[in-house]
Structure formats: C-alpha cells, structure tokens
Design an enzyme around this catalytic site. Structure first.
Site, PDB file in Angstrom:
ATOM      1  N   LEU A   1      17.296 148.411  21.386  1.00 42.16           N
ATOM      2  CA  LEU A   1      18.336 149.070  22.176  1.00 42.16           C
ATOM      3  C   LEU A   1      17.779 149.909  23.307  1.00 42.16           C
ATOM      4  CD1 LEU A   1      20.737 150.198  19.309  1.00 42.16           C
ATOM      5  CD2 LEU A   1      20.887 148.148  20.721  1.00 42.16           C
ATOM      6  N   GLY A   2      16.679 150.582  23.086  1.00 43.29           N
ATOM      7  CA  GLY A   2      16.114 151.447  24.114  1.00 43.29           C
ATOM      8  C   GLY A   2      14.992 152.285  23.538  1.00 43.29           C
ATOM      9  N   LYS A   3      14.384 153.105  24.404  1.00 42.29           N
ATOM     10  CA  LYS A   3      13.287 153.948  23.952  1.00 42.29           C
ATOM     11  C   LYS A   3      13.325 155.265  24.697  1.00 42.29           C
ATOM     12  CE  LYS A   3       9.803 152.135  27.179  1.00 42.29           C
ATOM     13  NZ  LYS A   3       8.444 151.573  27.297  1.00 42.29           N
ATOM     14  N   GLY A   4      12.746 156.266  24.065  1.00 43.11           N
ATOM     15  CA  GLY A   4      12.621 157.577  24.674  1.00 43.11           C
ATOM     16  C   GLY A   4      11.167 157.986  24.750  1.00 43.11           C
ATOM     17  N   GLY A   5      10.945 159.289  24.777  1.00 38.17           N
ATOM     18  CA  GLY A   5       9.581 159.767  24.909  1.00 38.17           C
ATOM     19  C   GLY A   5       8.736 159.543  23.670  1.00 38.17           C
TER      20      GLY A   5
ATOM     21  N   ALA B   1      10.205 157.852  20.574  1.00 34.01           N
ATOM     22  CA  ALA B   1      10.827 156.957  19.603  1.00 34.01           C
ATOM     23  C   ALA B   1      11.440 155.760  20.311  1.00 34.01           C
ATOM     24  CB  ALA B   1      11.892 157.700  18.800  1.00 34.01           C
TER      25      ALA B   1
ATOM     26  N   CYS C   1      14.662 152.744  19.692  1.00 32.38           N
ATOM     27  CA  CYS C   1      15.939 152.587  19.008  1.00 32.38           C
ATOM     28  C   CYS C   1      16.233 151.099  18.824  1.00 32.38           C
ATOM     29  CB  CYS C   1      17.060 153.256  19.798  1.00 32.38           C
ATOM     30  SG  CYS C   1      18.596 153.420  18.889  1.00 32.38           S
TER      31      CYS C   1
ATOM     32  N   LYS D   1      16.884 155.191  15.027  1.00 29.18           N
ATOM     33  CA  LYS D   1      15.852 155.820  15.841  1.00 29.18           C
ATOM     34  C   LYS D   1      14.572 155.824  15.016  1.00 29.18           C
ATOM     35  CE  LYS D   1      15.094 160.001  18.610  1.00 29.18           C
ATOM     36  NZ  LYS D   1      15.659 161.314  19.005  1.00 29.18           N
TER      37      LYS D   1
ATOM     38  N   ASP E   1      19.451 169.230  26.852  1.00 30.18           N
ATOM     39  CA  ASP E   1      19.088 167.942  27.456  1.00 30.18           C
ATOM     40  C   ASP E   1      20.350 167.135  27.786  1.00 30.18           C
ATOM     41  OD1 ASP E   1      17.371 166.076  28.512  1.00 30.18           O
ATOM     42  OD2 ASP E   1      16.941 165.097  26.596  1.00 30.18           O
TER      43      ASP E   1
END
EC number: 2.7.11.1
Length: 978
Positions: free
Chosen positions: A169-173, A175, A177, A192, A286
């Site tokens: 689905l996506g990624k952050g800094g 983690a 998803c 996550k 945030d």
C-alpha cells in the site's frame, strides 16, 4: 590511410626475408639504369613504371597479387600522372573513411541518448504512480502472499493465528504498509510493518510504544481505528482499519485544488478529529494531506508516529513534523510548542486545498524554513478564492501561537457559516469536480443554522469531556493565555451528564431553540415520532425537551456509547446523537408497528363495510345458521315461515361475495378455528373460493444444494427454510426479519427479531444476507409481482388478504402492542415425495403441491381447500370430499395419514425425507378443456453468489378470478425438490 585488398599477398621471397633486407631490395631497383627498367616494361606491360617484379616470382605472383591504383605507393620520381590528381584521390579516400567513422559515432550517441530518455521516463512514471501501484523493489513484493503467524498464549497453552500479507500500500520513514487478511475470519486490515532491525535503539522502541499506546486509546468516527498489534521474530505488526479510497494527497495530485464547498467538507471533519485529540490532551504534530485517509468519502485521520500526550504545564521542544506543514514555534524551539501547532497545520491544509500547493513550499528545505519563520506567503491570482477563505487562512497562519484562533473559533468563522456544507460528496469527486446538480442535491444548511452558535450567543458547547479530571484541568490551564476569548472556548468542556442538568436549569429559556433543532434534524422521522407507546415509557412528541428522561431511558448499550456523544463539540450534534440513540433502541419496535398502521386502517374500513352490509346479510346469515340440506333444496325456518331456497341461487350469492366478506381480524393464534367461526358459510358442505385470512405458499424456489428452500406466502411475506433447520421470514419492503433457531432442550422456536439493515454475528449475518437475495429474486420476478398484487382484485383467492398481514396475537395479550406478540407465519417443516411436495406452516396449515399442478390446503381438522390446475377453487368439509371424487379423496386420505405423521414427527427435521409413492390421476371432473395455460414467463436470473433455483411444476401459479385459469411460473412436468 589506404584500403588494401584482402587477396593481396607478399611474394614468398620477400615474406621470408627480414624487414631491413626487404628495404634494401626496394631501393636497389631505383639505382638501376633506365634502360633495364624499360626492358622490364617490354615484358610486362601491365605493371606500372615504378614497379619491377622479381624475375623468379613474376610468373607465380602475377596470379596471387592484385594491385589497384589506390594501393600503390609511388616513390618521389617523375610520373605520367599529375601530382594534384594523386592528392585528390587520397583525400577522397580519407574523407570516405572519416565519414564512416562519424556516422558510427553518431549512431552510438543516439543510442545512448535513447537509453537515457527511457530511464528518465521510467523514473518519472515510478514517481508519479500512486503508492499502491508503485513497486520500488520487486524483492519486497513477492508474487505469492506471505503467511504471517501470531502466537496467542492462553495460560500454558498457545495457538497460532494465521494472516496472509497481500498488496503493498505504501511506505513511510520507518515502516511499510500492506494489506493483511486474517485467514480465520477473512477480515482485511491495513498492516503497518516495522522491522525489528530499525528498533535497536531505545529511542526508536519508546516512540513505537508511545504510538501504539496513543492510537489504541482513540475511538472517533474521523480517526483510523486501531485494531490489533503483535510481533514475531522479525517484525512488529500494527493492524489498522482499511480505508478504501486512499488519501487526500491523491485527490490533490489529480485535481490540484478543490472547490470551497469541498474544502469545507473535508476540513470540517479534520477539525472534528483534532478537537477529539486535543480534548484527550494529545497533539498530533504531523497533520498533512498524506495522513488524511478517505473511507466511504469520510475523513479518517491516521499516522500517530509523531503524536505526543501533553502533561500538566508541559510544552514540547522536540523538532519534528513535515517541512511544508511545520509551525514556526517548532523551528524556534525557545518556548516549546503545544496544541497550536495542529491549528497551524490545519491552516496549511486549508491553503493547499484551495490554492493547489503549500504556502511556503520551495525547492530547498532551508529556504522553506526561512519563509515559515518570516511568514512569507501570498495568494495567487488563480484560482480565485473568497474573501472569507483568505481571512480564515491569514488568521490561522499567524506566527504568534497565542493569536491564532482555536478550533471552535475556526468553525465559527464566516468561511464555514456563510454558505452550506455538503452532506456528502460523490465518489467521482475524487478525480473530477462534482456537477452543479450534485452540489444542489447534497447541500445542507450553513453551519451557523445547524449549531445556532452565532444566533444563540455562542452557547459554549464546543469542548468534550476529557478522560481524567487532571488532564481536563491541565487543558483548561493551557488555555489560560492572554487572549481571553481564546481561553473561554477551550475551557468550556462539555459533559452530557452535566449538560443535561444545565439544560434543565435553562429549559425555559432554550425551549424554543431546542424545538427548532429537533425539528430541523428529525424531519425524516416525523412519522415515527408521532407515536407514543406506553410500553416504552418514552414520549416522542416534538415538544418534549426533558433530556434527563431521554438519557434515563437509554439502553445500557447506548449509555456505554455515551462517550462518543461526549466527544462532539456542537449542540446540534449532541442532541441529534442522543436522539439517534433513542431511535436505535426503539427502531425495531417502531418499524414493526408501523408495518401494521395501514393494515389497521384497512381493518376499520372493512368493519364499516360490514356494518353497512349487515342488514342485507342478516337474512342470509339466518339462512346459513338454520340451513337443513334436503336433496336439491334447503329448508329455512324463520319463526312460523318456511322458505325453500335453491342451492344454485345460494351458491351464486356466495360466489358473488354477497355473503363471504372479510371478517374482523382475529387476535387468536389458532387460525383454523377462528376461520371456521368467522366464515359465514362454514356450516355448508362446501363453497367456492379460498377461506378468508388463509395464508398459503404462493411460490417457492429450491436452493437446497447450498442453502435451503425459499418461498413467498400469500400475505407478502418472504421466508427461507435453511438446510440447518433454521428459519427466517420477513415482510416485503420491511427492515424487520424474524429468525427462528430451535435450541436443544428448550420449548418454543427460539425466535429473534432482527433488523436487516444492521450487522449481526457471522452465522446470523449469513442468513440475513441470503434472505435479502431471496427477496430480490422473488420481487424481481413478474410472476411474483402478480401474486403479491392480486389482493385488491381477487376475491376468490386472496380476499384482500394483503392488508391482513399476520395480525395474530396472543389471547392473553389482546390489547398489547408489544412486538413480541406478533407471530408471523412461516414454514415449520417440508418434505418431498414422488408425487409432489408437502409443507407444514407454523399455524398448523398443511399444503401439498402435486405434479399435476393441483394443490390441497388443509386449514383445519375438517376444512379442506382444493385448488385445481384449471377450474374453480372449492373449500369444503372433510366429509364433502370423502363423498366426492375418489381421486381427491385418496389424496386427502394420504395427507391425513402418511404425510401428516411425517410432518408432525418429533424426529430431527429432514427436508429430503422420501415418502411412498401415491398413485393417482388428475381428476377429470375439475379439468377444463377449452382454456389453455398462459405463456411461460422467463425465469428470473439470480446473482452469481447464489445458484439458480431448480425448476419444478409444483411452483405456485397465479389465479385469475374472472378466468378460470392459472398462470404458470415454471412449466416442467417433473418435480425437483423445492
């Protein structure tokens, strides 16, 4: 450079000599006299003047050496050709070679440029692709789903729960998803996943624990729901609510900027979520478009990785956030920061949605920070935004935190109050602007009219109850800053229990305002609220403003949900939510009773008609009560007079409904006995037509290969008998269903009343879903529609029974309106045999459908109704049919014997029980040779989720009273278990 022929070969003598000797031999011919060289030309005229071959090799080399003019290297001697021509030839040769080299270099450079362009295009496409479709690393995206196990410990034992990791689905800094499916329940989450390799430092572990602790404590309709978390040896998994429509950032990328009414729709929900956080002493820190998820076109705030809980008197000094959304006090960091940083971020979101880009955005992060500190931003000429929008943005993006408006003041601003906020937005608005017609349909009222904040002197109901008294005290202390108006709005936290007392104290002053709110917010429920049921002890009149009574009469489940009411910040939302919980507690009862409102009106009309016809019927009733059958005549005694009435005349009157009008609705559950008492001509041996108020199966379909038997009753109920012997029945166009589940060792049918619009446990929800499919199957069938809508015109088959919808109640509670006393009729048991199929209804009626498309309905011990395929319906006593046609008599005898024993057996119910074959033929007495059946309608196709019903001739047919004929729904002459 010169080109040398590939066939060129040096002489053998020359090839074998050293290079120095060859050079000397090359010079010797130049020193020889001219005459000798001329003699050589006489022998070999084809050689040039400056070449003298060796005599020993001349013969052998002439065939192996091929010399062209371009290959020859001439010594500096006089020659016949002019010197400029030789230079031109050499230059041409060099130019050709150089041109070829340039072409090769150009081709190579073009290929390199094309490869670079392709690489750049691929990189741009990957950057533009949304997160669910972007695959930055194929190694992280396996084609087959990864199986993840959670270890669940219970005492000394443990078990494994299986999950399947799906789409990225996506990624952050820190983690990534993924979709995560729980195998046991087939429920899908957004997981996550944090690798434990990134949690080696103590600070990273503490941040993760803080995120889990904060997020798991939140419960709000505009916040992503925290479902569960667990870990294994490699990762930590946080399971979250899956939002099916991505984020507001995806809308921003596709549309750049939104219309003002769309912006208000989204920002209002963001403020609701942030208000909930602040009242729980939590700062998000945030807020940005990428953290505003969309689910069913509603905002869900997520990503609490930077969130923090503020203690009493604390101001955070951690520098964190996203560069474009970070507040100036975070960058300054001298005095710390608090709740105002979220207000600043809301201003950035508002500007970005209206303008199309963040106000301080630059290509350099340092330059962006400098502009934030100096508050350097402007409004472009396009897109054009209203003065109210600019005014609100300027007030929010104030570099001094204490001078920014709080969340309540933002909602009181003219931007939110001067024009309506949409009730909802269409899904198409994710990619394109909504049309004007859609806008007009979905517009609500301005926020000021909904909340009465402006018109009621700012009622100070914007806060909500904080979790603890200490935290609430701190939140009020935080608001005690120079701007008094800013403080007052935050300090007035709302608690419904306290507010109820305040409302009672000010009830006289605010009575009209409360009535207006109730009227505005409950226009769609006026019909429900006009009832006042004493059993429920709640008055639904619009003038009732006693919230104490309303709160006291809430169910325990609704009182537990009171915290959700406490988290709202406006007067109208509290009243509406409180009112909605009341309605949910009583919605089932209201819907049940509303179903029978029209029925009761029709009953009154029938009673009036009966009173008008009573005088005309008195003489005929006396005839029926004193009838004495003597051959072809009937002797009636009235006083001293004797009247002879022909049976044919009496039958004509009965057939024309001069006698058999609908009786009053019974309150006794014993249907057959009541019918026998109410039917005016039941003392006759027979009469034409169906009994009044008789409920029978008009149509059914077979789904027993997977689910069970579905059917339609003559009173517009649709039911199902499932393969596990559970039953369900519901009225067409109703939200109420009755579910019968027999419990072992208990009496009764285990009936439950269900609302089909709500969610239920897994097994029950499956049955509710199936009855919806069955209902759709029957209601979309033309044959079924005819069957259901014939009550008003067919006196001989339905007798207006559509209005008499199961108005049967318990004798002991005749005057009670409690829904539990309403007993719907349903199929209690059914069996098939070689000649047809038999049903037993819950009112003890037995119905048998035969292969010859005739039906026999036994409604009481002595009354039987015979429905031929073609011909007149006859209802008579058991003795009448015993003395009549032998074939019909044999069928009835078989029903009272074998079929009755099997239908009433106490053994476990089996829908597939086979009975001995009963041999018979279609009785000729009731066949009609002149008329033919109607054309067959096409069978209704079911959704893919359900199997097609097996066809059977036993399916019921529509009876036309003016034409002695049936309309077939399924014509096949072979019965398949239905």
């Amino acid at each position: 450079m010169v080109s040398i022929n590939q066939n060129f070969k040096l002489p053998i003598s020359m090839n074998s000599q050293p290079i120095q000797i060859q050079q000397q031999q090359f010079k010797q011919p130049q020193q020889q006299p001219q005459q000798k060289s001329n003699s050589c030309f006489s022998d070999q005229e084809n050689y040039p003047a400056n070449i003298q071959p060796s005599s020993s090799t001349s013969s052998s080399s002439s065939s192996s050496i091929h010399i062209t003019k371009s290959m020859v290297i001439r010594p500096p001697l006089e020659s016949n050709q002019p010197q400029p021509q030789q230079q031109q030839q050499q230059q041409q040769t060099l130019q050709q070679i150089h041109h070829q080299q340039v072409q090769l270099q150009q081709q190579q450079s073009l290929q390199m440029q094309q490869q670079q362009l392709q690489q750049q295009q691929q990189q741009q496409q990957q950057q533009q692709m949304p997160p669910p479709q972007s695959l930055p690393n194929k190694s992280n995206e396996p084609q087959e789903p990864i199986v993840v196990y959670e270890t669940i410990r219970s005492g000394d034992s443990k078990r494994l729960k299986e999950y399947r990791q799906g789409e990225f689905l996506g990624k952050g800094g820190f983690a990534k998803c993924y979709l995560m499916t729980e195998v046991e329940t087939n429920r899908i989450y957004a997981a996550k996943i944090i690798p434990k390799s990134t949690l080696q430092k103590t600070r990273a572990r503490s941040k993760l624990k803080s995120e889990i602790k904060i997020h798991s404590s939140l419960s709000h309709e505009n916040i992503v729901k925290f479902e569960h978390c667990f870990e294994n040896e490699e990762n930590v998994y946080i399971l979250l609510e899956l939002c099916n429509q991505k984020t507001v950032m995806d809308i921003h990328k596709k549309r750049k900027y939104l219309m003002e009414y769309e912006t208000k729709y989204y920002v209002y929900q963001v403020i609701m979520a942030v208000q909930y956080l602040h009242n729980n002493n939590i700062i998000h820190r945030d807020l940005k478009l990428g953290n505003l998820f969309i689910d069913n076109m509603r905002i869900k705030l997520g990503d609490f990785g930077l969130s923090t809980k503020v203690e009493h008197g604390e101001r955070k000094k951690t520098i964190c956030g996203t560069p474009n959304y970070i507040a100036p006090e975070i960058l300054d960091n001298s005095n710390g920061h608090s709740y105002e940083v979220d207000v600043w971020s809301i201003g950035i979101i508002l500007y970005t949605l209206l303008i199309g880009k963040p106000p301080f955005e630059t290509s350099d992060v340092k330059h962006t920070y400098q502009r934030i500190k100096q508050n350097q931003y402007s409004f472009p000429d396009e897109p054009i935004i209203s003065h109210y929008g600019k005014s609100l943005i300027i007030s929010i993006l104030n570099p001094v935190p204490e001078q920014r408006p709080n969340l309540t003041q933002i909602l009181e601003h003219d931007f939110f109050t001067y024009s309506p906020i949409p009730k909802y937005l269409p899904v198409s608005s994710l990619t394109t602007a909504p049309s004007q017609s859609t806008i007009n349909q979905n517009m609500g009222r301005p926020l000021s009219e909904k909340t009465n904040i402006v018109n009621q002197q700012h009622l100070q109901l914007a806060g909500t109850t904080s979790p603890t008294k200490n935290n609430n005290h701190h939140y009020q202390q935080y608001q005690q800053q120079p701007q008094q108006q800013y403080n007052n709005n935050y300090q007035q936290s709302f608690s419904p229990k306290k507010q109820i007392n305040n409302m009672n104290n000010n009830n006289n002053n605010n009575n009209n305002n409360n009535n207006n709110n109730n009227n505005n917010n409950n226009n769609n429920n006026n019909n429900l609220k006009q009832y006042n049921y004493s059993n429920n002890n709640i008055n639904y009149n619009n003038n009732n403003n006693n919230i104490n009574n309303q709160f006291a009469n809430l169910s325990p489940n609704s009182q537990q949900k009171l915290s959700e009411v406490e988290n709202d910040d406006f007067h109208y939302r509290k009243l509406r939510r409180l009112e909605k919980m009341k309605e949910n507690d009583l919605k089932t009862q209201l819907l049940i009773k509303q179903q029978y409102t029209n029925m009761n009106e029709n009953q009154q009309q029938q009673q009036q008609q009966q009173q008008q016809q009573q005088q005309q019927q008195q003489q005929q009733q006396r005839v029926n009560n004193n009838i004495n059958n003597n051959g072809n005549t009937v002797t009636v005694t009235t006083g001293n007079n004797t009247v002879n009435v022909q049976i044919k005349e009496l039958e004509t009157k009965i057939a024309n409904n001069h006698i058999s009008d609908s009786p009053p609705v019974s309150s006794n559950n014993n249907y057959p006995q009541q019918i026998q008492k109410q039917q005016p001509n039941f003392n006759n041996e027979f009469y034409l037509g169906m009994p009044n108020n008789l409920v029978y199966i008009s149509q059914y379909a077979d789904f027993t290969n997977k689910y069970g038997l579905a059917y339609v009753l003559s009173n517009s109920y649709v039911g199902a008998y499932f393969n596990d012997s559970t039953k369900i029945v519901t009225l067409i166009e109703s939200e109420i269903a009755y579910y019968m589940e027999h419990a072992k060792g208990t009496d009764g049918d285990g009936r439950r009343v269900l609302n089909v619009t709500q969610q239920h446990p897994h097994d029950t929800q499956k049955k509710v879903t199936l009855i919806k499919y069955f209902l759709n199957h029957f209601t979309n069938s033309d044959t079924t529609n005819l069957l259901i809508n014939t009550g008003a015109t067919s006196s001989s088959i339905n007798n207006n029974n559509n209005n008499n919808v199961e108005n049967v109640t318990n004798n002991n509670n005749n005057n009670s309106n409690n829904s539990s006393n309403i007993n719907p009729i349903y199929v209690k048991k059914w069996i098939k045999f070689d000649n047809g199929i038999a049903f037993r209804l819950s009112d003890k009626t037995i119905q048998v459908n035969y292969l010859d498309k005739s039906r026999i309905i036994v409604s009481s011990k002595d009354m039987v109704t015979f429905v031929p395929y073609r011909g007149q319906i006859i209802t008579g006593t058991l003795n009448y049919f015993k003395n009549g046609d032998k074939k019909i008599s044999e069928k009835i005898k078989y029903i009272y014997g074998t079929l009755s024993n099997n239908l009433y057996s106490k053994k476990p119910e089996s829908s597939f029980q086979q009975l001995p074959q009963q041999q018979y033929q279609q009785p000729q007495h009731y066949q009609q040779q002149t008329q033919q059946p109607q054309p067959q309608p096409q069978q209704q196709q079911l959704p893919q989720q359900l199997p097609q019903p097996q066809q059977s001739p036993a399916k019921q047919h529509q009876y036309q009273p003016n034409q002695i004929q049936y309309q077939q729904s399924i014509p096949q002459p072979q019965l398949i278990n239905q």
